[in-house]
Design a protein around this motif. Structure first.
Motif, PDB file in Angstrom:
ATOM      1  N   GLN A 131       7.070  -1.900  -2.150  1.00 17.12           N
ATOM      2  CA  GLN A 131       7.391  -2.955  -3.112  1.00 17.12           C
ATOM      3  C   GLN A 131       7.336  -2.424  -4.541  1.00 17.12           C
ATOM      4  OE1 GLN A 131       4.456  -5.857  -1.676  1.00 17.12           O
ATOM      5  NE2 GLN A 131       6.166  -7.272  -1.333  1.00 17.12           N
ATOM      6  N   ASN A 132       6.396  -1.530  -4.819  1.00 16.66           N
ATOM      7  CA  ASN A 132       6.317  -0.920  -6.156  1.00 16.66           C
ATOM      8  C   ASN A 132       7.522  -0.028  -6.434  1.00 16.66           C
ATOM      9  OD1 ASN A 132       3.903  -2.182  -6.640  1.00 16.66           O
ATOM     10  ND2 ASN A 132       2.813  -0.332  -7.199  1.00 16.66           N
ATOM     11  N   ASN A 133       8.232   0.331  -5.370  1.00 15.16           N
ATOM     12  CA  ASN A 133       9.443   1.142  -5.499  1.00 15.16           C
ATOM     13  C   ASN A 133      10.682   0.293  -5.233  1.00 15.16           C
ATOM     14  OD1 ASN A 133       8.695   4.141  -5.920  1.00 15.16           O
ATOM     15  ND2 ASN A 133       7.198   3.394  -4.457  1.00 15.16           N
ATOM     16  N   ASP A 134      10.583  -0.990  -5.570  1.00 17.17           N
ATOM     17  CA  ASP A 134      11.700  -1.945  -5.471  1.00 17.17           C
ATOM     18  C   ASP A 134      12.277  -2.049  -4.063  1.00 17.17           C
ATOM     19  OD1 ASP A 134      11.484  -2.561  -8.207  1.00 17.17           O
ATOM     20  OD2 ASP A 134      12.683  -0.797  -8.712  1.00 17.17           O
ATOM     21  N   GLN A 135      11.405  -1.972  -3.061  1.00 19.42           N
ATOM     22  CA  GLN A 135      11.826  -2.156  -1.683  1.00 19.42           C
ATOM     23  C   GLN A 135      10.960  -3.235  -1.055  1.00 19.42           C
ATOM     24  OE1 GLN A 135      12.622   1.432   0.532  1.00 19.42           O
ATOM     25  NE2 GLN A 135      12.742   2.581  -1.361  1.00 19.42           N
ATOM     26  N   GLY A 136      11.305  -3.633   0.128  1.00 19.00           N
ATOM     27  CA  GLY A 136      10.577  -4.693   0.804  1.00 19.00           C
ATOM     28  C   GLY A 136      11.473  -5.910   0.958  1.00 19.00           C
ATOM     29  N   PHE A 137      10.922  -6.951   1.531  1.00 16.88           N
ATOM     30  CA  PHE A 137      11.688  -8.174   1.723  1.00 16.88           C
ATOM     31  C   PHE A 137      11.894  -8.888   0.391  1.00 16.88           C
ATOM     32  CE2 PHE A 137       9.550  -7.971   6.004  1.00 16.88           C
ATOM     33  CZ  PHE A 137      10.708  -7.745   6.726  1.00 16.88           C
ATOM     34  N   ILE A 158      -2.738 -10.530  13.940  1.00 13.81           N
ATOM     35  CA  ILE A 158      -2.445  -9.861  12.675  1.00 13.81           C
ATOM     36  C   ILE A 158      -2.873 -10.791  11.551  1.00 13.81           C
ATOM     37  CG2 ILE A 158      -0.621  -8.935  11.186  1.00 13.81           C
ATOM     38  CD1 ILE A 158       0.925  -8.331  13.864  1.00 13.81           C
ATOM     39  N   SER A 159      -3.657 -10.280  10.625  1.00  9.59           N
ATOM     40  CA  SER A 159      -4.136 -11.091   9.506  1.00  9.59           C
ATOM     41  C   SER A 159      -2.965 -11.629   8.705  1.00  9.59           C
ATOM     42  CB  SER A 159      -5.041 -10.263   8.591  1.00  9.59           C
ATOM     43  OG  SER A 159      -6.167  -9.806   9.296  1.00  9.59           O
ATOM     44  N   GLU A 160      -3.126 -12.838   8.203  1.00  7.78           N
ATOM     45  CA  GLU A 160      -2.049 -13.481   7.443  1.00  7.78           C
ATOM     46  C   GLU A 160      -1.606 -12.625   6.262  1.00  7.78           C
ATOM     47  OE1 GLU A 160      -1.387 -17.560   4.877  1.00  7.78           O
ATOM     48  OE2 GLU A 160      -2.785 -17.610   6.558  1.00  7.78           O
ATOM     49  N   TYR A 161      -2.574 -12.000   5.577  1.00  7.56           N
ATOM     50  CA  TYR A 161      -2.245 -11.181   4.414  1.00  7.56           C
ATOM     51  C   TYR A 161      -1.413  -9.948   4.772  1.00  7.56           C
ATOM     52  CZ  TYR A 161      -6.064  -8.025   5.755  1.00  7.56           C
ATOM     53  OH  TYR A 161      -6.874  -7.154   6.434  1.00  7.56           O
ATOM     54  N   ALA A 162      -1.460  -9.520   6.030  1.00  9.69           N
ATOM     55  CA  ALA A 162      -0.751  -8.303   6.437  1.00  9.69           C
ATOM     56  C   ALA A 162       0.521  -8.588   7.228  1.00  9.69           C
ATOM     57  CB  ALA A 162      -1.683  -7.423   7.269  1.00  9.69           C
ATOM     58  N   TYR A 163       0.789  -9.839   7.549  1.00  9.73           N
ATOM     59  CA  TYR A 163       1.888 -10.176   8.457  1.00  9.73           C
ATOM     60  C   TYR A 163       3.247  -9.687   7.935  1.00  9.73           C
ATOM     61  CZ  TYR A 163       4.400 -12.655  12.094  1.00  9.73           C
ATOM     62  OH  TYR A 163       5.191 -12.947  13.176  1.00  9.73           O
ATOM     63  N   GLU A 164       3.555  -9.985   6.681  1.00  5.93           N
ATOM     64  CA  GLU A 164       4.839  -9.557   6.107  1.00  5.93           C
ATOM     65  C   GLU A 164       4.959  -8.041   6.142  1.00  5.93           C
ATOM     66  OE1 GLU A 164       7.173  -9.749   1.814  1.00  5.93           O
ATOM     67  OE2 GLU A 164       5.807 -11.369   2.323  1.00  5.93           O
ATOM     68  N   ALA A 165       3.870  -7.358   5.818  1.00  3.30           N
ATOM     69  CA  ALA A 165       3.873  -5.894   5.827  1.00  3.30           C
ATOM     70  C   ALA A 165       4.120  -5.351   7.229  1.00  3.30           C
ATOM     71  CB  ALA A 165       2.546  -5.374   5.279  1.00  3.30           C
ATOM     72  N   VAL A 166       3.487  -5.944   8.224  1.00  3.96           N
ATOM     73  CA  VAL A 166       3.681  -5.497   9.609  1.00  3.96           C
ATOM     74  C   VAL A 166       5.133  -5.732  10.026  1.00  3.96           C
ATOM     75  CG1 VAL A 166       3.018  -5.846  12.028  1.00  3.96           C
ATOM     76  CG2 VAL A 166       1.254  -5.736  10.247  1.00  3.96           C
ATOM     77  N   CYS A 167       5.703  -6.851   9.602  1.00  9.76           N
ATOM     78  CA  CYS A 167       7.126  -7.100   9.896  1.00  9.76           C
ATOM     79  C   CYS A 167       7.990  -5.985   9.313  1.00  9.76           C
ATOM     80  CB  CYS A 167       7.565  -8.451   9.316  1.00  9.76           C
ATOM     81  SG  CYS A 167       6.903  -9.889  10.176  1.00  9.76           S
ATOM     82  N   TRP A 168       7.736  -5.619   8.052  1.00 13.16           N
ATOM     83  CA  TRP A 168       8.556  -4.619   7.376  1.00 13.16           C
ATOM     84  C   TRP A 168       8.420  -3.242   8.016  1.00 13.16           C
ATOM     85  CZ3 TRP A 168       8.184  -0.170   4.349  1.00 13.16           C
ATOM     86  CH2 TRP A 168       9.342   0.153   3.620  1.00 13.16           C
ATOM     87  N   VAL A 169       7.172  -2.793   8.278  1.00 11.93           N
ATOM     88  CA  VAL A 169       7.011  -1.462   8.867  1.00 11.93           C
ATOM     89  C   VAL A 169       7.538  -1.410  10.293  1.00 11.93           C
ATOM     90  CG1 VAL A 169       5.099  -0.763   7.354  1.00 11.93           C
ATOM     91  CG2 VAL A 169       4.596  -1.781   9.598  1.00 11.93           C
ATOM     92  N   THR A 170       7.530  -2.556  10.980  1.00  9.84           N
ATOM     93  CA  THR A 170       8.112  -2.612  12.327  1.00  9.84           C
ATOM     94  C   THR A 170       9.629  -2.513  12.232  1.00  9.84           C
ATOM     95  OG1 THR A 170       6.270  -3.948  13.166  1.00  9.84           O
ATOM     96  CG2 THR A 170       8.336  -4.028  14.409  1.00  9.84           C
ATOM     97  N   MET A 171      10.212  -3.285  11.326  1.00  5.51           N
ATOM     98  CA  MET A 171      11.660  -3.294  11.149  1.00  5.51           C
ATOM     99  C   MET A 171      12.183  -1.907  10.759  1.00  5.51           C
ATOM    100  SD  MET A 171      13.910  -5.592   8.505  1.00  5.51           S
ATOM    101  CE  MET A 171      13.509  -4.597   7.088  1.00  5.51           C
TER     102      MET A 171
END
Length: 157
Positions: free
Chosen positions: A82-88, A104-117
């Motif tokens: 995200q700091n490199n202008d990437q992510g959802f 999966i903790s709520e705070y990490a859910y989006e991140a897990v989705c992204w690294v899985t994708m």
């Protein structure tokens, strides 16, 4: 444990990202009582904290020598992206078909989705992400190689 099975620590993860970012020096007052100012990883932790890539635990602890959990690794990698202008961005939906997705903790859910994708991290056990599981050095090497490839490909596009 053999060499490749040694656990990857939180300090090692932020150090790898700090190095990839060009080892920037930041002016940031770090309040972690478990990070010695002269430690080889202190500047990496200072940088990661200042950029909001990695934070500590409660009670002013970073846990530099703690093994990084899989969901922590996903979150730290995602914040760096995200700091490199990437992510959802905008509205998105990505189903996690892991048998333990609800763990999966709520705070990490989006991140897990992204690294899985992005195929940076996937299942650790049959159809399970194992969010609280730890990461070995060998697993980390594979994940970071794929991760940096993903970031570089996005920069080219």
């Amino acid at each position: 444990m053999t060499a490749g099975e040694d656990l990857f620590t939180r300090a090692e993860l932020v150090s790898a990202l700090h190095q990839k970012a060009g080892s920037p020096v930041v002016n940031f007052a770090m309040q972690y009582t478990d990070v010695e100012q002269g430690a080889e990883y202190a500047e990496a932790i200072r940088w990661a904290s200042s950029e909001k890539i990695a934070g500590g635990y409660g009670e002013d602890q970073f846990g530099p020598e703690d093994p990084v959990t899989r969901e922590q690794m996903a979150l730290i990698l995602y914040r760096y992206a995200q700091n490199n202008d990437q992510g959802f961005t905008g509205a998105w939906a990505f189903p996690l078909n892991y048998s333990d997705a609800s763990q999966i903790s709520e705070y990490a859910y989006e991140a897990v989705c992204w690294v899985t994708m992005k195929d940076v991290m996937g299942e650790k056990e049959e159809q399970a992400f194992v969010p609280q599981g730890t990461v070995t050095q060998q697993e980390a090497d594979t994940m970071l190689t794929q991760y940096f490839t993903v970031l570089e490909q996005a920069d080219v596009q």
